[in-house]
Each structure stands twice: as structure tokens, then as C-alpha cells.
Design an enzyme around this catalytic site. Structure first.
Site, PDB file in Angstrom:
ATOM      1  N   LYS A  67      23.375  44.491  23.004  1.00 18.45           N
ATOM      2  CA  LYS A  67      23.111  45.913  23.281  1.00 18.45           C
ATOM      3  C   LYS A  67      23.621  46.354  24.654  1.00 18.45           C
ATOM      4  O   LYS A  67      24.164  47.452  24.783  1.00 18.45           O
ATOM      5  CB  LYS A  67      21.622  46.220  23.130  1.00 18.45           C
ATOM      6  CG  LYS A  67      21.134  46.138  21.690  1.00 18.45           C
ATOM      7  CD  LYS A  67      19.672  46.528  21.586  1.00 18.45           C
ATOM      8  CE  LYS A  67      19.146  46.209  20.188  1.00 18.45           C
ATOM      9  NZ  LYS A  67      17.726  46.548  20.029  1.00 18.45           N
ATOM     10  N   ASP A 103      16.524  53.057  19.298  1.00 19.57           N
ATOM     11  CA  ASP A 103      15.277  52.295  19.429  1.00 19.57           C
ATOM     12  C   ASP A 103      14.189  53.175  20.046  1.00 19.57           C
ATOM     13  O   ASP A 103      12.997  53.028  19.730  1.00 19.57           O
ATOM     14  CB  ASP A 103      15.474  51.060  20.327  1.00 19.57           C
ATOM     15  CG  ASP A 103      16.215  49.940  19.612  1.00 19.57           C
ATOM     16  OD1 ASP A 103      16.224  49.910  18.364  1.00 19.57           O
ATOM     17  OD2 ASP A 103      16.805  49.085  20.320  1.00 19.57           O
TER      18      ASP A 103
HETATM   19  P1  NDP Z   1      15.206  40.643  25.426  1.00 20.75           P
HETATM   20  O1  NDP Z   1      15.710  39.251  25.345  1.00 20.75           O
HETATM   21  O2  NDP Z   1      16.049  41.712  26.006  1.00 20.75           O
HETATM   22  O3  NDP Z   1      13.822  40.639  26.286  1.00 20.75           O
HETATM   23  C1  NDP Z   1      12.758  39.794  25.938  1.00 20.75           C
HETATM   24  C2  NDP Z   1      11.669  39.803  27.015  1.00 20.75           C
HETATM   25  O4  NDP Z   1      10.678  38.880  26.584  1.00 20.75           O
HETATM   26  C3  NDP Z   1      12.106  39.329  28.394  1.00 20.75           C
HETATM   27  O5  NDP Z   1      11.263  39.905  29.360  1.00 20.75           O
HETATM   28  C4  NDP Z   1      11.877  37.825  28.291  1.00 20.75           C
HETATM   29  O6  NDP Z   1      11.671  37.184  29.529  1.00 20.75           O
HETATM   30  C5  NDP Z   1      10.564  37.795  27.542  1.00 20.75           C
HETATM   31  N1  NDP Z   1      10.363  36.533  26.836  1.00 20.75           N
HETATM   32  C6  NDP Z   1      11.281  35.842  26.095  1.00 20.75           C
HETATM   33  N2  NDP Z   1      10.713  34.732  25.585  1.00 20.75           N
HETATM   34  C7  NDP Z   1       9.432  34.727  26.031  1.00 20.75           C
HETATM   35  C8  NDP Z   1       8.329  33.830  25.871  1.00 20.75           C
HETATM   36  N3  NDP Z   1       8.442  32.711  25.137  1.00 20.75           N
HETATM   37  N4  NDP Z   1       7.175  34.116  26.493  1.00 20.75           N
HETATM   38  C9  NDP Z   1       7.036  35.241  27.255  1.00 20.75           C
HETATM   39  N5  NDP Z   1       8.038  36.121  27.450  1.00 20.75           N
HETATM   40  C10 NDP Z   1       9.209  35.868  26.839  1.00 20.75           C
HETATM   41  O7  NDP Z   1      14.724  41.009  23.946  1.00 20.75           O
HETATM   42  P2  NDP Z   1      14.497  42.451  23.298  1.00 20.75           P
HETATM   43  O8  NDP Z   1      13.779  43.289  24.285  1.00 20.75           O
HETATM   44  O9  NDP Z   1      15.759  42.949  22.712  1.00 20.75           O
HETATM   45  O10 NDP Z   1      13.542  42.100  22.052  1.00 20.75           O
HETATM   46  C11 NDP Z   1      12.193  41.741  22.248  1.00 20.75           C
HETATM   47  C12 NDP Z   1      11.439  41.778  20.909  1.00 20.75           C
HETATM   48  O11 NDP Z   1      11.467  43.098  20.367  1.00 20.75           O
HETATM   49  C13 NDP Z   1      12.046  40.859  19.838  1.00 20.75           C
HETATM   50  O12 NDP Z   1      11.009  40.322  19.083  1.00 20.75           O
HETATM   51  C14 NDP Z   1      12.840  41.816  18.965  1.00 20.75           C
HETATM   52  O13 NDP Z   1      12.983  41.341  17.642  1.00 20.75           O
HETATM   53  C15 NDP Z   1      11.936  43.051  19.020  1.00 20.75           C
HETATM   54  N6  NDP Z   1      12.645  44.275  18.730  1.00 20.75           N
HETATM   55  C16 NDP Z   1      12.225  45.002  17.649  1.00 20.75           C
HETATM   56  C17 NDP Z   1      12.847  46.176  17.321  1.00 20.75           C
HETATM   57  C18 NDP Z   1      12.359  46.927  16.118  1.00 20.75           C
HETATM   58  O14 NDP Z   1      13.058  47.842  15.651  1.00 20.75           O
HETATM   59  N7  NDP Z   1      11.183  46.619  15.632  1.00 20.75           N
HETATM   60  C19 NDP Z   1      13.971  46.721  18.105  1.00 20.75           C
HETATM   61  C20 NDP Z   1      14.313  45.903  19.251  1.00 20.75           C
HETATM   62  C21 NDP Z   1      13.674  44.719  19.525  1.00 20.75           C
HETATM   63  P3  NDP Z   1      12.905  36.449  30.296  1.00 20.75           P
HETATM   64  O15 NDP Z   1      13.656  37.545  30.967  1.00 20.75           O
HETATM   65  O16 NDP Z   1      12.187  35.543  31.237  1.00 20.75           O
HETATM   66  O17 NDP Z   1      13.696  35.718  29.240  1.00 20.75           O
END
Ligand code: NDP
Length: 274
Positions: A67, A103
């Protein structure tokens, strides 16, 4: 507006995606002779793949992890894509590669559906990645009073809060983020796998707060199930997913898709309603 020559989803991985299911239902219902295809594209191949698709006059969606690169590659953006600095919807117009972020609208729709007429002034936001940025932009649109961001990377939470200074602030602890919130949003991938911990313990969430999980699975996520079992109002990411796709369709074709057909297609695939 030129009709897209091809419709694609670009991400990695994409095999699990529900988008082809409901976008193809919408295309069929509208009588459009196109198929929506999922393309698994590795990060190093993304720029070339997008340029080639633009040359073909394709349009489509972009998902993890592309993205932000898509935002950089587009030469024209909607205001909301500019605000989020990420693109999940692209198309071409007079040779220009254009990007939007649906989104934000998808999240607003999902939140309104679950909030009914409850006020949503204080948002606790778990995670600080791309979808968390979309939630911050949505909170600005809603004129929310405050978004408290907590993430495992405190620097990333501070950076995100700094991009939305009117509404957002970074919190050091989960309890601080959750105190007095009207809604808690999981914007981490926690919950996608069976053995994941819950994004936040249900008992630490204020009783009247809504629980919104952006993650989704064929069945409800463990967090949403635990919240509902505890008598809370909760929603997973399926309704946001469907609405962001419907808004993308409107961008590509200039008219609204048959949302009922899209919902039916999801229900048939996952065995439950969005
Ligand atoms: P990103 O990778 O951009 O961000 C994820 C965030 O979660 C970061 O802050 C990351 O921290 C943190 N994170 C990752 N793994 C863990 C963990 N094990 N424990 C705690 N924190 C964690 O992902 P997105 O924002 O794109 O997506 C996040 C979620 O939202 C996903 O599940 C995705 O499927 C969902 N989503 C759903 C949509 C929908 O239409 N329903 C649309 C977009 C997303 P760090 O920076 O440290 O890695």
C-alpha cells in the site's frame, strides 16, 4: 472515465483473499465482462508490475505489503489517500496512475454499523501500521476527540500520532490507551492465527466500549468471540472489507455495485454474513 481493461488485486500473499469472490459477484451482477484476478507479487517486483498494469489500462486493489509503495508510485491521489499516505485502490486516467484509499470509508461504514447512534469520541487504537493510519484519518473525519495509539514499537506509535496531531497521541501502556475509550480497534495482525494472543484482554476494556477487530477469518476472530461472550458489542473486519471493495468498485466504474450480491458471495464462501 475510461473503463478498466483488467481488474486485479496485487499483494503477497493473496491466495486467501475474499476480494475476488465478492468483486466477481459485483461484476457479474452489473453485467460487466471482466474477471477480478489476484496477483501474488513480491515486493521487489511491485513497481514494474504496477507500471505494466497501468500500461495495460488495468485498475484494481493493493494489499499488504504494497500500500505505501503504491502511494509512492501513483502520480495523482485523492485527498484521503494523501492523508493516509497509502493506496489500496488504483486506476489510470489519461495516462496518469491514480490512487485512492477506501479503507478509510470502509472502516467508517463498519464503525457506524456497530456504533448505531452511540457517540464515538475516544478511540483506543492497537497497532501503528497502514490500517492504523486509515483509522486515524477516519477519526479525523468523525471529529473524534482523541485517538490513543499503543503499539509494540513505541517509535512507530509516536510517528503515526505525529502525522495526526489534531486527534492522535501515543500511549506507553495498554491501560492508558483503553481508559475511558468508546471504541477499541485492533489494527494489528493478532487474531489471524489460531495460536495468537488476544490483542487486549476483554476485562481490561471499559464495559460500554465497542470492540472492533480489523482482522477477519471465515469464522469470527477469537477476540470478537471473547468480547461477545462477555456481553460486549463487537465486529470483525469483514464488513470493512466488503465496504472498501464496494467503494473501490465505484471508483473504477462510476456507479455503485450490487452490495447485496457481494454480501451473498461472501456468505456462500465463508458460511456467515458480513
Ligand atoms: P501493518 O503491517 O502495516 O501494521 C501492523 C501493526 O501491528 C504494526 O504496528 C505492527 O508492529 C503491529 N504488529 C504486528 N505483529 C504484531 C504482534 N504479533 N503483536 C503486536 N503487534 C503486532 O499491517 P496493516 O495495518 O496493513 O494490517 C493490520 C491488520 O488489519 C491485519 O490483520 C489486516 O488483515 C487488517 N486489515 C483489515 C482490513 C479490512 O478491510 N478488514 C483492511 C486493512 C487491514 P511493528 O511495526 O512492530 O511490526
Amino acid at each position: 472515465m475510461t473503463r478498466p481493461a483488467r481488474l486485479v488485486l496485487i499483494g503477497s500473499p493473496v491466495a486467501h483473499s475474499l476480494s475476488p469472490t465478492f468483486q466477481n459477484a459485483a461484476l457479474e451482477s452489473a453485467g460487466l465482462p471482466l474477471r477480478y484476478e489476484a496477483l501474488d507479487v513480491a515486493p521487489e517486483a511491485f513497481d514494474r508490475a504496477l507500471d505494466e498494469l497501468a500500461r495495460e489500462g488495468a485498475a484494481g486493489n493493493v494489499t499488504v505489503p504494497h500500500k505505501e509503495p503504491a502511494y509512492r508510485r501513483c502520480t495523482r491521489h485523492t485527498v484521503i489517500a494523501e492523508r493516509v499516505a497509502a493506496v489500496n485502490t488504483f486506476w489510470t486516467d489519461a495516462g496518469a496512475l491514480c490512487g485512492d484509499n477506501t479503507d478509510v470509508g470502509g472502516f467508517l461504514h463498519a464503525l457506524r454499523a456497530v456504533a448505531d447512534d452511540r457517540a464515538v469520541a475516544r478511540v483506543a487504537l492497537l497497532g501503528a501500521g497502514g490500517s492504523a493510519a486509515a483509522v486515524c484519518a477516519a477519526a479525523e473525519e468523525l471529529h473524534a476527540r482523541e485517538v490513543r495509539i499503543v503499539a509494540r514499537g513505541a517509535d512507530r506509535a509516536r510517528t503515526l500520532a505525529g502525522r495526526f496531531p489534531r486527534v492522535a497521541r501515543a500511549c506507553e501502556s495498554l491501560d492508558d490507551a483503553l481508559a475511558g475509550c468508546d471504541v477499541v480497534v485492533n489494527a494489528t495482525p493478532l487474531g489471524l492465527r489460531d495460536d495468537d494472543a488476544l490483542p487486549a484482554p476483554i476485562e481490561s476494556i471499559p464495559r460500554r466500549a465497542l470492540v472492533v477487530d480489523l482482522a477477519y477469518r471465515p469464522e469470527e476472530t477469537a477476540w470478537v468471540r471473547a468480547a461477545r461472550d462477555a456481553g460486549r458489542v463487537a465486529a470483525d473486519g469483514l464488513s470493512m472489507l466488503l465496504e472498501q471493495g464496494a467503494l473501490s468498485f465505484e471508483r473504477w466504474f462510476g456507479f455503485a455495485p450490487d452490495r447485496a450480491a457481494m454480501r451473498r458471495a461472501i456468505r456462500e464462501r465463508v458460511g456467515r454474513d458480513r
